[in-house]
Motif scaffolding. Sequence first.
Motif, PDB file in Angstrom:
ATOM      1  N   ILE A 217     -20.646 -37.402 -35.814  1.00 50.79           N
ATOM      2  CA  ILE A 217     -20.503 -38.543 -35.424  1.00 50.79           C
ATOM      3  C   ILE A 217     -20.676 -38.607 -34.094  1.00 50.79           C
ATOM      4  CG2 ILE A 217     -18.205 -40.234 -34.583  1.00 50.79           C
ATOM      5  CD1 ILE A 217     -17.410 -38.368 -37.743  1.00 50.79           C
ATOM      6  N   PRO A 218     -20.569 -39.347 -33.355  1.00 52.80           N
ATOM      7  CA  PRO A 218     -20.960 -39.404 -31.641  1.00 52.80           C
ATOM      8  C   PRO A 218     -19.136 -38.740 -30.750  1.00 52.80           C
ATOM      9  CG  PRO A 218     -21.907 -41.662 -31.684  1.00 52.80           C
ATOM     10  CD  PRO A 218     -20.935 -41.042 -33.035  1.00 52.80           C
ATOM     11  N   ILE A 219     -19.114 -38.012 -30.273  1.00 53.83           N
ATOM     12  CA  ILE A 219     -17.402 -37.567 -29.507  1.00 53.83           C
ATOM     13  C   ILE A 219     -16.755 -38.629 -29.238  1.00 53.83           C
ATOM     14  CG2 ILE A 219     -16.164 -36.511 -28.442  1.00 53.83           C
ATOM     15  CD1 ILE A 219     -18.556 -34.352 -28.227  1.00 53.83           C
ATOM     16  N   GLN A 220     -17.152 -39.410 -28.301  1.00 53.50           N
ATOM     17  CA  GLN A 220     -16.314 -40.907 -27.914  1.00 53.50           C
ATOM     18  C   GLN A 220     -16.233 -41.656 -29.104  1.00 53.50           C
ATOM     19  OE1 GLN A 220     -19.219 -40.032 -26.975  1.00 53.50           O
ATOM     20  NE2 GLN A 220     -19.305 -39.933 -24.786  1.00 53.50           N
ATOM     21  N   ASP A 221     -16.794 -41.791 -30.425  1.00 50.43           N
ATOM     22  CA  ASP A 221     -16.173 -42.858 -31.190  1.00 50.43           C
ATOM     23  C   ASP A 221     -15.053 -41.878 -32.560  1.00 50.43           C
ATOM     24  OD1 ASP A 221     -17.771 -44.504 -30.285  1.00 50.43           O
ATOM     25  OD2 ASP A 221     -19.084 -44.403 -32.067  1.00 50.43           O
ATOM     26  N   LEU A 222     -14.783 -40.251 -32.605  1.00 47.87           N
ATOM     27  CA  LEU A 222     -14.202 -39.735 -33.032  1.00 47.87           C
ATOM     28  C   LEU A 222     -12.541 -39.904 -33.036  1.00 47.87           C
ATOM     29  CD1 LEU A 222     -14.190 -37.885 -35.916  1.00 47.87           C
ATOM     30  CD2 LEU A 222     -14.430 -35.780 -34.423  1.00 47.87           C
ATOM     31  N   ASN A 223     -11.882 -39.941 -33.743  1.00 47.96           N
ATOM     32  CA  ASN A 223     -10.391 -40.161 -33.952  1.00 47.96           C
ATOM     33  C   ASN A 223     -10.060 -38.957 -34.057  1.00 47.96           C
ATOM     34  OD1 ASN A 223      -8.064 -40.216 -34.057  1.00 47.96           O
ATOM     35  ND2 ASN A 223      -8.147 -41.822 -35.357  1.00 47.96           N
ATOM     36  N   PRO A 224      -9.370 -38.015 -33.165  1.00 45.73           N
ATOM     37  CA  PRO A 224      -9.281 -36.377 -32.875  1.00 45.73           C
ATOM     38  C   PRO A 224      -8.593 -36.565 -34.208  1.00 45.73           C
ATOM     39  CG  PRO A 224      -8.418 -38.183 -30.943  1.00 45.73           C
ATOM     40  CD  PRO A 224      -8.868 -38.898 -31.574  1.00 45.73           C
ATOM     41  N   GLU A 225      -7.017 -37.229 -34.953  1.00 47.40           N
ATOM     42  CA  GLU A 225      -7.148 -36.966 -35.847  1.00 47.40           C
ATOM     43  C   GLU A 225      -7.173 -36.757 -37.136  1.00 47.40           C
ATOM     44  OE1 GLU A 225      -3.729 -39.843 -36.573  1.00 47.40           O
ATOM     45  OE2 GLU A 225      -2.119 -39.217 -35.186  1.00 47.40           O
ATOM     46  N   GLU A 226      -9.091 -37.102 -36.985  1.00 46.21           N
ATOM     47  CA  GLU A 226      -9.433 -36.773 -38.098  1.00 46.21           C
ATOM     48  C   GLU A 226     -10.505 -35.811 -37.759  1.00 46.21           C
ATOM     49  OE1 GLU A 226     -12.526 -40.591 -38.673  1.00 46.21           O
ATOM     50  OE2 GLU A 226     -10.635 -41.190 -39.013  1.00 46.21           O
ATOM     51  N   ALA A 227     -10.861 -34.753 -36.609  1.00 48.92           N
ATOM     52  CA  ALA A 227     -11.643 -33.585 -36.303  1.00 48.92           C
ATOM     53  C   ALA A 227     -11.004 -32.606 -37.326  1.00 48.92           C
ATOM     54  CB  ALA A 227     -11.340 -33.205 -34.914  1.00 48.92           C
ATOM     55  N   THR A 228     -11.690 -31.955 -37.968  1.00 50.18           N
ATOM     56  CA  THR A 228     -11.275 -30.944 -39.236  1.00 50.18           C
ATOM     57  C   THR A 228     -11.500 -29.412 -38.655  1.00 50.18           C
ATOM     58  OG1 THR A 228     -12.203 -30.056 -41.438  1.00 50.18           O
ATOM     59  CG2 THR A 228     -13.865 -31.170 -40.014  1.00 50.18           C
ATOM     60  N   TYR A 229     -10.882 -29.114 -39.028  1.00 49.94           N
ATOM     61  CA  TYR A 229     -11.360 -27.062 -38.874  1.00 49.94           C
ATOM     62  C   TYR A 229     -12.289 -27.199 -39.077  1.00 49.94           C
ATOM     63  CZ  TYR A 229     -10.754 -21.945 -39.390  1.00 49.94           C
ATOM     64  OH  TYR A 229     -11.082 -20.837 -39.053  1.00 49.94           O
ATOM     65  N   TRP A 230     -12.866 -27.592 -40.161  1.00 49.75           N
ATOM     66  CA  TRP A 230     -14.760 -26.822 -40.579  1.00 49.75           C
ATOM     67  C   TRP A 230     -15.765 -28.077 -39.801  1.00 49.75           C
ATOM     68  CZ3 TRP A 230     -14.301 -22.843 -42.940  1.00 49.75           C
ATOM     69  CH2 TRP A 230     -12.782 -22.986 -44.159  1.00 49.75           C
ATOM     70  N   ALA A 231     -15.661 -28.005 -38.144  1.00 53.25           N
ATOM     71  CA  ALA A 231     -15.996 -28.737 -37.883  1.00 53.25           C
ATOM     72  C   ALA A 231     -16.790 -27.902 -36.195  1.00 53.25           C
ATOM     73  CB  ALA A 231     -15.588 -29.590 -37.319  1.00 53.25           C
ATOM     74  N   LEU A 232     -17.564 -28.756 -35.336  1.00 49.68           N
ATOM     75  CA  LEU A 232     -18.234 -27.419 -34.514  1.00 49.68           C
ATOM     76  C   LEU A 232     -18.570 -28.729 -33.620  1.00 49.68           C
ATOM     77  CD1 LEU A 232     -21.228 -27.300 -34.103  1.00 49.68           C
ATOM     78  CD2 LEU A 232     -21.075 -25.236 -35.686  1.00 49.68           C
ATOM     79  N   ILE A 233     -18.724 -28.012 -32.643  1.00 46.06           N
ATOM     80  CA  ILE A 233     -19.342 -28.950 -30.748  1.00 46.06           C
ATOM     81  C   ILE A 233     -20.516 -28.601 -30.613  1.00 46.06           C
ATOM     82  CG2 ILE A 233     -18.999 -30.017 -28.416  1.00 46.06           C
ATOM     83  CD1 ILE A 233     -16.165 -30.604 -29.725  1.00 46.06           C
ATOM     84  N   LEU A 234     -22.237 -29.058 -30.778  1.00 48.58           N
ATOM     85  CA  LEU A 234     -22.834 -28.228 -30.164  1.00 48.58           C
ATOM     86  C   LEU A 234     -23.453 -28.901 -28.603  1.00 48.58           C
ATOM     87  CD1 LEU A 234     -25.650 -26.306 -29.965  1.00 48.58           C
ATOM     88  CD2 LEU A 234     -26.789 -27.894 -31.808  1.00 48.58           C
ATOM     89  N   ILE A 235     -23.633 -27.741 -27.182  1.00 46.37           N
ATOM     90  CA  ILE A 235     -24.466 -28.455 -26.291  1.00 46.37           C
ATOM     91  C   ILE A 235     -25.521 -28.199 -26.487  1.00 46.37           C
ATOM     92  CG2 ILE A 235     -23.690 -28.353 -23.682  1.00 46.37           C
ATOM     93  CD1 ILE A 235     -20.485 -27.773 -24.811  1.00 46.37           C
ATOM     94  N   PRO A 236     -26.497 -28.517 -26.416  1.00 51.42           N
ATOM     95  CA  PRO A 236     -27.719 -27.493 -26.223  1.00 51.42           C
ATOM     96  C   PRO A 236     -28.384 -27.700 -24.703  1.00 51.42           C
ATOM     97  CG  PRO A 236     -27.920 -29.766 -27.155  1.00 51.42           C
ATOM     98  CD  PRO A 236     -26.272 -29.724 -27.481  1.00 51.42           C
ATOM     99  N   SER A 237     -28.891 -26.452 -25.132  1.00 53.30           N
ATOM    100  CA  SER A 237     -29.964 -26.819 -23.450  1.00 53.30           C
ATOM    101  C   SER A 237     -30.801 -27.633 -23.004  1.00 53.30           C
ATOM    102  CB  SER A 237     -30.662 -25.227 -23.777  1.00 53.30           C
ATOM    103  OG  SER A 237     -31.803 -24.825 -22.867  1.00 53.30           O
ATOM    104  N   GLN A 238     -30.621 -27.580 -21.948  1.00 51.95           N
ATOM    105  CA  GLN A 238     -31.005 -28.610 -21.144  1.00 51.95           C
ATOM    106  C   GLN A 238     -32.674 -28.263 -20.538  1.00 51.95           C
ATOM    107  OE1 GLN A 238     -28.545 -29.811 -18.216  1.00 51.95           O
ATOM    108  NE2 GLN A 238     -28.209 -31.409 -18.908  1.00 51.95           N
ATOM    109  N   THR A 239     -33.047 -26.985 -20.446  1.00 51.92           N
ATOM    110  CA  THR A 239     -34.110 -26.400 -20.313  1.00 51.92           C
ATOM    111  C   THR A 239     -35.490 -26.595 -21.104  1.00 51.92           C
ATOM    112  OG1 THR A 239     -33.093 -24.065 -19.522  1.00 51.92           O
ATOM    113  CG2 THR A 239     -35.581 -24.053 -20.269  1.00 51.92           C
ATOM    114  N   GLN A 240     -36.179 -27.506 -20.663  1.00 50.93           N
ATOM    115  CA  GLN A 240     -37.122 -27.920 -20.703  1.00 50.93           C
ATOM    116  C   GLN A 240     -38.335 -27.019 -21.447  1.00 50.93           C
ATOM    117  OE1 GLN A 240     -37.392 -31.335 -21.241  1.00 50.93           O
ATOM    118  NE2 GLN A 240     -35.460 -31.441 -20.276  1.00 50.93           N
ATOM    119  N   PRO A 241     -39.094 -27.288 -23.084  1.00 48.22           N
ATOM    120  CA  PRO A 241     -39.724 -25.893 -23.163  1.00 48.22           C
ATOM    121  C   PRO A 241     -41.001 -26.515 -22.075  1.00 48.22           C
ATOM    122  CG  PRO A 241     -39.789 -28.304 -24.687  1.00 48.22           C
ATOM    123  CD  PRO A 241     -38.707 -28.198 -23.600  1.00 48.22           C
ATOM    124  N   ARG A 242     -41.729 -25.475 -22.508  1.00 52.72           N
ATOM    125  CA  ARG A 242     -43.607 -25.481 -21.893  1.00 52.72           C
ATOM    126  C   ARG A 242     -43.973 -24.682 -22.764  1.00 52.72           C
ATOM    127  NH1 ARG A 242     -42.696 -23.128 -15.731  1.00 52.72           N
ATOM    128  NH2 ARG A 242     -42.193 -21.483 -16.476  1.00 52.72           N
TER     129      ARG A 242
END
Length: 234
Positions: A209-234
């Motif tokens: 779910i897009p974070i901005q669209d998620l109702n905070p009350e629906e967030a579960t313990y069995w969830a995570l947020i991933l912040i991926p790298s911005q490094t460009q592969p080459r």
Amino acid sequence: MSEVGRLYGLGIGPGDPELLTLKAHRILTSVPVIAYPTLENGKALARAIVADFIRPEQQEIPMPLPFSVQRSSQPYYDLGAEKIAAHLSAGRDVAVLCEGEPMLYGSFMYLFQRLAPRFPTEVVPGISSTFASAAMLGVPITFRNDVLSIMPATLEADQLRDRLQGVDAAVIIKLGRHFSKVRDILGELGLLERALYIERATQPSQRIIPIQDLNPEEATYWALILIPSQTQPR
């Protein structure tokens, strides 16, 4: 004196039974005793993942481990360890089911500390939800010299903010009631656009779910947020 049994900590993966390793499957289907944590409502998520592999003749040890502020309190793990130790002392091997990877925020670690000094013990690695989530989201976590940070959302806001500043890539676990705090901090640090939310990765109930669209009350313990790298592969 009879020989004592062997304790196994089985990493059974994030939820998809097909992600169970061959070694974990072999041990799971051959040991006489299986132990697993249960929630306050009696549900056993770890057992549900491998339910089709459990044989009727195997003995089972449900271990209530409430997922609350009391979750890590001594009595729950002490009681579970005592029940397991009784079987091990009688010469019966016991496999403890642990979602994801036993040695990465796994409930088995607390039993390991209590029992490994007394009984022969083997830990079977499992696929962590941390890395399964990246596969389900379809994003690489890191490139080249990136550093990955894994942190629980249960940290105090100041601690979480400090650890997130300047990260190459990060995974924030144990969201639940801490979701709003985490979302606000990500917004402060300019990380919100990179952040991806997923819950119950690889399970039938998986949600992305897009974070901005998620109702905070629906967030579960069995969830995570991933912040991926911005490094460009080459």
